[in-house]
Design an enzyme around this catalytic site. Sequence first.
Site, mmCIF file in Angstrom:
data_model
loop_
_atom_site.group_PDB
_atom_site.id
_atom_site.type_symbol
_atom_site.label_atom_id
_atom_site.label_comp_id
_atom_site.label_asym_id
_atom_site.label_seq_id
_atom_site.Cartn_x
_atom_site.Cartn_y
_atom_site.Cartn_z
ATOM 1 N N ASN A 208 -22.847 0.360 -25.386
ATOM 2 C CA ASN A 208 -22.279 1.170 -24.303
ATOM 3 C C ASN A 208 -23.105 2.441 -24.127
ATOM 4 O OD1 ASN A 208 -21.125 3.327 -26.059
ATOM 5 N ND2 ASN A 208 -19.942 1.589 -26.852
ATOM 6 N N ASP A 277 -15.187 -2.755 -27.903
ATOM 7 C CA ASP A 277 -13.913 -3.467 -28.083
ATOM 8 C C ASP A 277 -14.123 -4.943 -28.441
ATOM 9 O OD1 ASP A 277 -12.266 -1.295 -27.673
ATOM 10 O OD2 ASP A 277 -12.450 -1.466 -25.498
ATOM 11 N N LYS A 340 -2.058 4.709 -30.035
ATOM 12 C CA LYS A 340 -2.963 4.835 -31.180
ATOM 13 C C LYS A 340 -2.309 5.494 -32.388
ATOM 14 C CE LYS A 340 -6.945 3.461 -29.232
ATOM 15 N NZ LYS A 340 -7.948 2.559 -29.761
HETATM 16 O O1 C5P Z 1 -8.881 1.955 -26.932
HETATM 17 P P1 C5P Z 1 -10.013 2.862 -26.702
HETATM 18 O O2 C5P Z 1 -11.358 2.284 -27.022
HETATM 19 O O3 C5P Z 1 -10.027 3.541 -25.359
HETATM 20 O O4 C5P Z 1 -9.730 4.067 -27.741
HETATM 21 C C1 C5P Z 1 -10.620 5.062 -27.952
HETATM 22 C C2 C5P Z 1 -10.394 5.662 -29.306
HETATM 23 O O5 C5P Z 1 -10.159 4.643 -30.286
HETATM 24 C C3 C5P Z 1 -11.611 6.411 -29.803
HETATM 25 O O6 C5P Z 1 -11.225 7.451 -30.658
HETATM 26 C C4 C5P Z 1 -12.377 5.314 -30.537
HETATM 27 O O7 C5P Z 1 -13.254 5.898 -31.500
HETATM 28 C C5 C5P Z 1 -11.271 4.521 -31.171
HETATM 29 N N1 C5P Z 1 -11.551 3.094 -31.301
HETATM 30 C C6 C5P Z 1 -11.542 2.498 -32.550
HETATM 31 N N2 C5P Z 1 -11.783 1.169 -32.688
HETATM 32 C C7 C5P Z 1 -11.998 0.408 -31.608
HETATM 33 C C8 C5P Z 1 -11.984 0.969 -30.342
HETATM 34 C C9 C5P Z 1 -11.772 2.320 -30.217
HETATM 35 O O8 C5P Z 1 -11.338 3.215 -33.531
HETATM 36 N N3 C5P Z 1 -12.219 -0.877 -31.770
#
Ligand code: C5P
Length: 399
Positions: A208, A277, A340
């Site tokens: 990304n 993701d 989260k």
């Molecule tokens: O769900 P999303 O990717 O938008 O969430 C962002 C937050 O979750 C960030 O703090 C990112 O570092 C963390 N994250 C994570 N593991 C993932 C995806 C995102 O810890 N697989």
Amino acid sequence: MGKGMRVLLGVSGGIAAYKIPYLVRGLVKAHHEVRVVLTRHAREFVTPLTLETLSGFPVLTSLFEIHGSSMPHIEEPFRADLMVIAPATANIIGKIANGIADDLLSTMVLALDAPLLVVPAMNTRMYRHPAVQANLEILRKRGVHLLEPGTGELACGEEGPGRMAEVEEILRVLENLGLLKGPLRGKKLLVTAGPTVEPVDPVRVLTNRSSGKMGYAVAAEALRQGAEVMLISGPTCLPPPEGVDFVAVETAWEMQEAAEKHFPRYDVLIMTAAVGDYRVETPAKEKMKKGEASLTLHLVENPDILKSLAGRKRPDQFLVGFAAETGSLREKACRKFTAKGVDLLVANDVTEEGAGFGSDMNRVLILDRTGKVEETGLLPKSEIARRILGRIVDEAFPP
Ligand code: C5P
């Protein structure tokens, strides 16, 4: 170890100004960064060249002088960790007590959002005058730290209170008030940063646009504030800030492994990383050849590092998540906060021009457990880092 505080040192026009080069030297020797502001009258007692040489920075003297910044009266107090005015004359005390801003130093005090230590120095009768005492009382009530002048023979020959405290005492008081200690001294922060990179085959990857700049700025600022910092980072073009424990990773799995291993030893986890993701379920062992008109990659979900650590954190640990969104920022951020299980969430809209991915600037919302949403303006990432760490200090380590 932290690298020291940013001290804004205002010098007003009293004979005691001749001692200020020693104060600058003492602070610089202790690894603090000192920016000196002289009033017009102070220049009669101590030269800008002396203070410039000792501090290593241009001395600021006028609202209209430009030293790399067109607005030093706002920018310098904004970036200062603390301000000291020594010597503080009856005039500057009167001005700052009453909100008068008619030169660079007095204007800076109005723009200051950091602790202020005022070190008065003047003739005994002036010091005892009810007007000066009333002004000092105003400052005291406002939370300004005052270092009472010593009693003894003054430069004017009179005896009594009015002599500026000695430089050693100013340094001792700053130390005792905790003003020279970073607010994060003794704390351990684990920061993740950058993108993750998932292999498709030995040549191609899924990744990304994260540059890592935000996470590296958080790590650098945390170090400066005295914290012990580990930075777990995906590939970026940035040098790790000097003094961090650096762990380089590529995939989300590697990042999870490192975060899980080290998290138990840390007080705070700041998940700045843009974790992919999804990953390719089975990366090809050899370079994939083209030939078909279309190609389907089978992706599987990566572990959510933040969510899984949030589920297992100790009550004394503090978790900060980030959310990079495209539109409807506030609603999405609120939903993510709950999903989260974090203590603080920092959200930004990556579609905003001149902010976010790759940029040196950012504009964020900071959400906390009380439901409060703080909105920063468009600021350098170093300033955003300072705001975030300020909130962490307030909420994770209340006095
Ligand atoms: O769900 P999303 O990717 O938008 O969430 C962002 C937050 O979750 C960030 O703090 C990112 O570092 C963390 N994250 C994570 N593991 C993932 C995806 C995102 O810890 N697989």
